[in-house]
Design an enzyme around this catalytic site. Structure first.
Site, short mmCIF file in Angstrom:
data_model
loop_
_atom_site.label_atom_id
_atom_site.label_comp_id
_atom_site.label_asym_id
_atom_site.label_seq_id
_atom_site.Cartn_x
_atom_site.Cartn_y
_atom_site.Cartn_z
N GLU A 1 32.86 71.76 26.13
CA GLU A 1 31.90 71.55 25.03
C GLU A 1 32.44 72.15 23.75
OE1 GLU A 1 27.93 73.06 25.67
OE2 GLU A 1 27.79 72.14 27.64
C1 NOJ Z 1 25.51 74.59 25.42
C2 NOJ Z 1 24.71 73.80 26.41
O1 NOJ Z 1 25.43 73.72 27.62
C3 NOJ Z 1 24.37 72.40 25.92
O2 NOJ Z 1 23.50 71.80 26.83
C4 NOJ Z 1 23.81 72.45 24.52
O3 NOJ Z 1 23.48 71.17 24.06
C5 NOJ Z 1 24.84 73.11 23.62
N1 NOJ Z 1 25.07 74.46 24.08
C6 NOJ Z 1 24.42 73.17 22.17
O4 NOJ Z 1 23.41 74.09 22.01
#
Ligand code: NOJ
Length: 573
Positions: free
Chosen positions: A417
């Site tokens: 991410e």
């Molecule tokens: C981390 C989380 O895993 C995800 O679900 C979320 O959308 C992002 N942070 C952004 O806050």
């Protein structure tokens, strides 16, 4: 705490942050944190580019086809828990849009797609012996098959926060050690049913958030505020659950399926406020150890970071407790947990400046936050386009990646991410701040790879705008804009789609002239998308016409002709 209180607290925090920043600025030279220049070059051949999502955030269909309730279904339906009382009930309707969404991925030319499997969708109560929901399995079968047909590698997360509600009610969720076995049974079923096609598995997504926000502050489901103990216990059980699932894969499935099992950990980078002050250096290190080290150190080295054991142990003793609030691993458990990671998933969004700050540990006042003895600061000049907590600090990413390399013996890393949001008030598809964010963060990742960090792939967060947990739909992380007002939830490309696409097709940043061109081209096309979006109310209007007006008029016509016919017949008689 009420919303106003929370708001008030936040305001006070802001003022505090500013004051601390200003006073710190006097004896601290910001420019020492060399941002470096832009690095033109490409990523190693075979580097995997992707985008991500999670089940509860995008699927919708919360009560369809036999799906059971998750803690997020229940939490979001409780008034006052989510901004504007939004829920993930329908979200992006991703459950019905496999083909459409894969065409978006193809437009980007993604190598991989990261999604999560909803536990209660395939085991409605969370317990295998109760019931397995074949319709839920069918959905993921279709998703996986369609990805593979389009040459997109699936990366599947087993737990992105949507614990079956029954397990919460019956056992207290992650507070209870029995989750280890239940999670293992669920994972085992996923390996059995999907493992012939899925070769990259992520056990848990961001357990830090589950522990701290789910069981310590209560901002997230299940909303418990077990300060000072809840987060540590939840984390302890999650680490054991992760290890068990890794061992299950290793002994039962790896031989035939030949896949990899990792975990996705999120962590901000912590930079000392004063790099010549030993106390600040140690505080910053503690910040990172309490974040990513809390989970990574047991998994790579067999036990919690020494600094966590020291600090939480000392504070527990000061409170008069007989044992530390941080649970301990037996020596057997240590060796069972150690080495259970084929690749490390990293979720990273932002950075903080850290300075030493002592907290007295009194009765009842202990918490994860006060255990760390530090204060977080931000530079008011850092760009902050969307989420309150998300400041764009690209150089922090390179430092975090180098930290991981140094601490855990250079593991194989997938960035699971990374991305940036915008506020709801902004329906702007020309998202140049997101372009800038992706450009700078991926460039710092490229520098980290040149430093020798073993990063194999990158996942932009996220493919679509979606339900952003307690913030509802107010924070948009998507490369694609989703019009949530329209019940069809149409998707529109933001300018960052065009930009990310070019990073992917060049596998990096070829040269200055070309890269500058990308930005120009990307922002050119977004204005036409903006027009499409602006015309969207018309689409909803058209739907009104076909779904309501046309049938009503037809029915009226039929009725009228019937009346007219009867009238004629009467006269005739
Ligand atoms: C981390 C989380 O895993 C995800 O679900 C979320 O959308 C992002 N942070 C952004 O806050």
């Amino acid at each position: 705490e009420t919303e106003t209180q929370r708001h008030g607290d936040r305001e006070t925090c802001h003022v505090l942050v500013l004051v601390l920043c200003l006073s710190a600025a006097e004896d601290f030279d910001w420019t020492k944190n060399d941002r470096g220049s832009f690095y033109y070059g490409t990523f190693p051949a075979g580097f995997s580019w992707g985008a991500g999502s999670s089940a509860y955030q995008t699927e919708g269909a919360w009560d369809q086809d036999g799906k059971g309730l998750s803690i997020w279904d229940v939490f979001s339906h409780r008034k006052g828990k989510i901004l504007q009382n939004d829920t993930g009930d329908s979200s992006c309707q991703g459950y019905y849009k496999i083909k459409e969404d894969i065409s978006l991925m193809k437009e980007l030319k993604l190598d991989h797609y990261r999604f999560s499997i909803s536990w209660p969708r395939i085991m409605p109560t969370g317990i295998k012996s109760d019931h397995v929901n074949e319709k839920g399995i069918k959905y993921y079968d279709e998703l996986i098959d369609n990805l593979l047909e389009n040459k997109i590698t699936p990366i599947a997360t087993l737990y992105h926060w949507d614990l079956p509600q029954v397990l919460q009610e019956k056992y207290g969720g992650w507070q209870n050690i029995s989750m280890v076995n239940y999670f293992n049974e669920f994972a085992n079923l996923c390996f059995e049913r999907f493992g012939n096609r899925v070769k990259y598995w992520i056990t848990l997504n961001n357990p830090w958030s589950v522990a701290v926000e789910g069981y310590e502050t209560g901002e997230h489901a299940p909303g418990l505020k077990l300060r000072g103990t809840g987060a540590y216990r939840a984390a302890h059980h999650m680490i054991k659950a992760h290890a068990k699932v890794w061992h299950t894969y290793d002994t039962k499935w790896r031989g035939q399926q030949k896949g990899l099992v990792g975990i996705s950990l999120s962590g901000d980078w912590g930079e000392p406020v004063d790099i010549s002050n030993q106390k600040d250096i140690e505080a910053a290190e503690r910040y990172v150890q309490f974040y990513i080290g809390w989970f990574a150190t047991p998994i790579f080295h067999g036990d919690y970071p020494q600094v966590m054991k020291d600090f939480i142990g000392r504070k527990s003793a000061q409170q008069g407790l007989g044992t530390s609030r941080l649970p301990t691993f037996s020596s057997q458990e240590k060796s069972y947990v150690k080495g259970t990671c084929d690749f490390l998933g990293i979720g990273h969004f932002t950075t903080r400046y850290i300075t030493q700050k002592n907290y007295q540990s009194g009765h009842g006042s202990s918490s994860y936050f006060t255990d760390r003895d530090l204060a977080e600061l931000v530079d008011p000049r850092w760009p902050d386009p969307g989420s309150e907590w998300l400041y764009s600090v690209p150089w922090g990413f390179r430092r975090l990646l180098n930290f991981v390399k140094a601490q855990y013996r250079n593991p194989m890393i997938y960035v699971t991410e990374n991305g940036v949001s915008e506020k709801i008030t902004c329906t702007e598809l020309c998202d140049d701040w997101r372009i800038q964010y992706y450009k700078d963060y991926t460039n710092e990742m490229l520098k980290a790879i040149k430093d020798g960090v073993n990063v194999r792939g990158y996942t932009a967060w996220s493919l679509l705008d979606k339900f952003e947990w307690d913030e509802g739909y107010s924070e948009r992380f998507g490369l694609y804009y989703v019009d949530f007002r329209n019940k069809n939830k149409p998707r529109y490309p933001k300018a960052s789609v065009q930009y990310y696409k070019r990073i992917i097709s060049s596998n990096g940043f070829p040269n200055q002239r070309e890269v500058e061109n990308w930005k120009r081209k990307a922002t050119e096309t977004c204005s036409s998308s903006n027009q499409l979006l602006a015309a969207d109310p018309l689409t909803s209007h058209m739907e009104m016409v076909t779904e309501v007006v046309v049938p009503t008029v037809c029915t009226l016509c039929i009725l009228l002709s019937a009346v007219f016919l009867m009238f004629l017949l009467r006269r005739h008689n």
